[in-house]
Design an enzyme around this catalytic site. Structure first.
Site, PDB file in Angstrom:
ATOM      1  N   ARG A  96       1.034  -1.766  -0.167  1.00  0.00           N
ATOM      2  CA  ARG A  96      -0.075  -0.270   0.295  1.00  0.00           C
ATOM      3  C   ARG A  96       0.855   0.993  -0.270  1.00  0.00           C
ATOM      4  O   ARG A  96       0.756   2.285   0.639  1.00  0.00           O
ATOM      5  CB  ARG A  96      -0.906  -0.005   1.403  1.00  0.00           C
ATOM      6  CG  ARG A  96      -1.823  -1.368   1.483  1.00  0.00           C
ATOM      7  CD  ARG A  96      -2.912  -0.838   0.246  1.00  0.00           C
ATOM      8  NE  ARG A  96      -2.934  -3.155   0.321  1.00  0.00           N
ATOM      9  CZ  ARG A  96      -2.976  -3.758  -0.355  1.00  0.00           C
ATOM     10  NH1 ARG A  96      -1.996  -3.424  -1.116  1.00  0.00           N
ATOM     11  NH2 ARG A  96      -3.535  -5.081  -0.032  1.00  0.00           N
ATOM     12  N   GLU A 155      -4.917   3.132   6.898  1.00  0.00           N
ATOM     13  CA  GLU A 155      -4.870   2.432   5.339  1.00  0.00           C
ATOM     14  C   GLU A 155      -4.723   3.798   4.815  1.00  0.00           C
ATOM     15  O   GLU A 155      -4.330   4.312   3.626  1.00  0.00           O
ATOM     16  CB  GLU A 155      -5.028   1.355   5.221  1.00  0.00           C
ATOM     17  CG  GLU A 155      -5.318   0.906   3.215  1.00  0.00           C
ATOM     18  CD  GLU A 155      -4.941  -0.582   2.816  1.00  0.00           C
ATOM     19  OE1 GLU A 155      -5.100  -1.084   3.430  1.00  0.00           O
ATOM     20  OE2 GLU A 155      -5.450  -0.514   1.829  1.00  0.00           O
ATOM     21  N   SER A 169     -10.606  -1.482   4.228  1.00  0.00           N
ATOM     22  CA  SER A 169      -9.661  -1.474   4.980  1.00  0.00           C
ATOM     23  C   SER A 169      -8.830  -0.309   5.965  1.00  0.00           C
ATOM     24  O   SER A 169      -8.030   0.800   4.717  1.00  0.00           O
ATOM     25  CB  SER A 169      -8.673  -2.689   4.786  1.00  0.00           C
ATOM     26  OG  SER A 169      -8.858  -3.380   4.302  1.00  0.00           O
TER      27      SER A 169
HETATM   28  C1  LIG Z   1     -15.781  -1.204  -0.267  1.00  0.00           C
HETATM   29  C2  LIG Z   1     -13.768  -0.746  -0.857  1.00  0.00           C
HETATM   30  C3  LIG Z   1     -13.177  -2.081  -0.683  1.00  0.00           C
HETATM   31  C4  LIG Z   1     -12.086  -2.210  -0.598  1.00  0.00           C
HETATM   32  N1  LIG Z   1     -11.224  -2.859  -1.123  1.00  0.00           N
HETATM   33  C5  LIG Z   1      -9.736  -2.678  -1.316  1.00  0.00           C
HETATM   34  C6  LIG Z   1      -9.310  -4.087  -2.077  1.00  0.00           C
HETATM   35  O1  LIG Z   1      -9.023  -4.600  -1.767  1.00  0.00           O
HETATM   36  N2  LIG Z   1      -7.868  -3.750  -2.032  1.00  0.00           N
HETATM   37  C7  LIG Z   1      -6.735  -2.903  -2.014  1.00  0.00           C
HETATM   38  O2  LIG Z   1      -5.330  -2.790  -1.885  1.00  0.00           O
HETATM   39  N3  LIG Z   1      -7.407  -0.826  -1.276  1.00  0.00           N
HETATM   40  C8  LIG Z   1      -9.200  -0.818  -1.205  1.00  0.00           C
HETATM   41  N4  LIG Z   1      -9.651   0.103  -1.518  1.00  0.00           N
HETATM   42  C9  LIG Z   1      -9.233   0.923  -0.829  1.00  0.00           C
HETATM   43  C10 LIG Z   1      -9.156   1.981  -2.179  1.00  0.00           C
HETATM   44  O3  LIG Z   1     -10.138   1.158  -3.019  1.00  0.00           O
HETATM   45  C11 LIG Z   1      -8.400   1.906  -3.035  1.00  0.00           C
HETATM   46  O4  LIG Z   1      -6.953   2.465  -1.850  1.00  0.00           O
HETATM   47  C12 LIG Z   1      -7.828   2.244  -4.443  1.00  0.00           C
HETATM   48  O5  LIG Z   1      -6.721   2.560  -5.009  1.00  0.00           O
HETATM   49  C13 LIG Z   1      -7.813   4.088  -4.109  1.00  0.00           C
HETATM   50  O6  LIG Z   1      -8.533   4.213  -5.355  1.00  0.00           O
HETATM   51  P1  LIG Z   1      -8.896   6.172  -5.659  1.00  0.00           P
HETATM   52  O7  LIG Z   1      -8.949   6.099  -6.925  1.00  0.00           O
HETATM   53  O8  LIG Z   1     -10.536   5.513  -4.994  1.00  0.00           O
HETATM   54  O9  LIG Z   1      -7.996   6.496  -4.515  1.00  0.00           O
HETATM   55  P2  LIG Z   1      -8.201   7.829  -3.589  1.00  0.00           P
HETATM   56  O10 LIG Z   1      -8.515   7.133  -2.546  1.00  0.00           O
HETATM   57  O11 LIG Z   1      -9.136   8.917  -4.037  1.00  0.00           O
HETATM   58  O12 LIG Z   1      -6.726   8.357  -3.320  1.00  0.00           O
HETATM   59  C14 LIG Z   1      -5.522   7.633  -3.038  1.00  0.00           C
HETATM   60  C15 LIG Z   1      -4.427   8.170  -2.994  1.00  0.00           C
HETATM   61  O13 LIG Z   1      -4.017   8.214  -4.214  1.00  0.00           O
HETATM   62  C16 LIG Z   1      -3.740   9.307  -4.771  1.00  0.00           C
HETATM   63  N5  LIG Z   1      -3.646   9.591  -5.781  1.00  0.00           N
HETATM   64  C17 LIG Z   1      -5.100   9.398  -6.473  1.00  0.00           C
HETATM   65  N6  LIG Z   1      -4.855   9.603  -8.504  1.00  0.00           N
HETATM   66  C18 LIG Z   1      -3.673   9.330  -8.417  1.00  0.00           C
HETATM   67  C19 LIG Z   1      -3.195  10.274  -9.319  1.00  0.00           C
HETATM   68  N7  LIG Z   1      -3.654  10.074 -10.728  1.00  0.00           N
HETATM   69  N8  LIG Z   1      -1.938  10.938  -9.825  1.00  0.00           N
HETATM   70  C20 LIG Z   1      -1.259  10.906  -8.104  1.00  0.00           C
HETATM   71  N9  LIG Z   1      -1.669  10.357  -6.671  1.00  0.00           N
HETATM   72  C21 LIG Z   1      -2.741  10.006  -7.098  1.00  0.00           C
HETATM   73  C22 LIG Z   1      -4.712  10.245  -3.574  1.00  0.00           C
HETATM   74  O14 LIG Z   1      -3.915  11.547  -3.598  1.00  0.00           O
HETATM   75  C23 LIG Z   1      -4.617   9.309  -2.062  1.00  0.00           C
HETATM   76  O15 LIG Z   1      -2.824   9.895  -2.208  1.00  0.00           O
HETATM   77  C24 LIG Z   1     -10.847  -0.545  -1.024  1.00  0.00           C
HETATM   78  C25 LIG Z   1     -11.963   0.599  -1.149  1.00  0.00           C
HETATM   79  C26 LIG Z   1     -13.384   0.088  -0.696  1.00  0.00           C
HETATM   80  C27 LIG Z   1     -14.308   1.522   0.176  1.00  0.00           C
END
Ligand SMILES: Cc1cc2nc3c(=O)[nH]c(=O)nc-3n(C[C@H](O)[C@H](O)[C@H](O)COP(=O)(O)OP(=O)(O)OC[C@H]3O[C@@H](n4cnc5c(N)ncnc54)[C@H](O)[C@@H]3O)c2cc1C
Length: 320
Positions: free
Chosen positions: A188, A308, A238
């Protein structure tokens, strides 16, 4: 109009003028003022962003340059599925990349994808082309950019297993191709936040397989997720990282915290590793619950849980 509103309006005007000029006509970005972040996070909480901008990757680079030059706070987000944004909200520009499906192309066993596209969409395209390796990502509700930054993973696989390279925009607004090995992807984690890069696109290298087999693996994982996770509630997945040799959910359960609540924020009864918003939680309640969980788990097990979820706009968080 107060000073802050005036300032936001003039940033909006300048950005629109800049993008019109650069793109020779209409401004392609959507710029919203005082946009509630609860509409852009899966926790469904968070106060207003001064300017919430949805842009193409090429406009994103110009916006980044503008913010550096004018000293405007800047943050890029994806689907907000790993964020807890404070009730006070976020200063400056919060940028998200367009989720434009035209930004996916397939060549042999490689998929090139724009970073604002969801992991669900890219894994669906991979399945249709008979390419395996992204099944694990099909139920992760984030974007490709967020997935790369977090090295998202599930069921024993993670983004680094399939990522070849990314194109990033540096703080200076320059575009750079970076091989996956240089991103130092670990549990992560990546070096992207500390470099303050924007991930604009990614290339995944996959393997050939029967599309029906890929589909059934995706369906099987979706069933497992639904059985184990409180998907019926708003959350950010998580809440805490897995401490080495332990499971956060188990430690939380052993501390007697199943169903423990602060206002509308609750430790899920279905999966103690998830803090959920039962409906009307504030970010402050979620934050206080997270801190209480940490304290109680430390008392009962001696282990300090590390969030996380990214905390934004809180004291000690990574964006003010
Ligand atoms: C129901 C549920 C289940 C989930 N299951 C999992 C799982 O199984 N495994 C897992 O790893 N995670 C899981 N997650 C967490 C989450 O979906 C992941 O961490 C996902 O990768 C975050 O992506 P996001 O686009 O929403 O990023 P955000 O939450 O919007 O951002 C996360 C981070 O990435 C940065 N960021 C986003 N886009 C960019 C970009 N283009 N360039 C630079 N920085 C950027 C942001 O600044 C921030 O620091 C889950 C979440 C939920 C709600």
């Amino acid at each position: 109009m107060n000073n802050s509103e005036n300032l936001c309006n003039s940033i909006k005007d300048e950005l629109e003028a800049l993008l019109k000029e650069e793109e020779g006509g209409a401004c392609t970005a959507q710029i919203l003022l005082k946009e509630p972040m609860r509409l852009h996070t899966t926790f469904r909480v968070g106060g207003p962003a001064d300017l919430f901008v949805t842009a193409t990757p090429s406009a994103a680079a110009k916006i980044r340059q503008y913010c550096v030059k004018k000293d405007v706070p800047f943050l890029v987000v994806g689907r907000g599925s790993n964020l807890l944004v404070s009730d006070r909200g976020l200063h400056g520009v919060v940028l998200t990349l367009e989720n434009d499906l035209e930004g996916i192309s397939v060549e042999g066993q490689e998929i090139m994808v724009s970073a604002g596209i969801t992991l669900a969409a890219v894994s669906r395209v991979a399945q249709q082309y008979g390419l395996k390796g992204l099944e694990f990502a099909s139920g992760i509700p984030g974007t490709v950019g967020g997935g790369v930054v977090m090295n998202a993973g599930a069921y024993g696989q993670e983004i680094r297993d399939v990522l070849t390279k990314v194109t990033v925009c540096t703080k200076e607004g320059d575009l750079q191709e970076v091989p996956a090995e240089e991103l130092r992807l670990s549990y992560r984690k990546s070096i992207i936040p500390e470099r303050e890069w924007i991930v604009l696109s990614a290339v995944f290298s996959l393997e050939k397989d029967d599309p029906e087999k890929i589909r059934s693996r995706m369906e099987e994982l979706a069933v497992r997720r639904k059985e184990k996770q409180p998907l019926e509630y708003a959350s950010a997945g998580s809440t805490f990282k897995r401490p080495e040799g332990h499971f956060a959910g188990k430690l939380i359960e052993e501390a007697g915290l199943r169903g423990f609540a602060v206002g509308g924020a609750m430790v899920s009864e279905k999966h103690c590793g998830f803090v959920i918003n039962t409906g009307d939680a504030t970010a402050d309640e979620i934050y206080r619950l997270m801190m209480l969980v940490r304290e109680k788990v430390r008392e009962s097990s001696g282990i300090l849980l590390e969030p996380e979820v990214k905390l934004l706009g809180f004291d000690g968080g990574n964006h003010s």
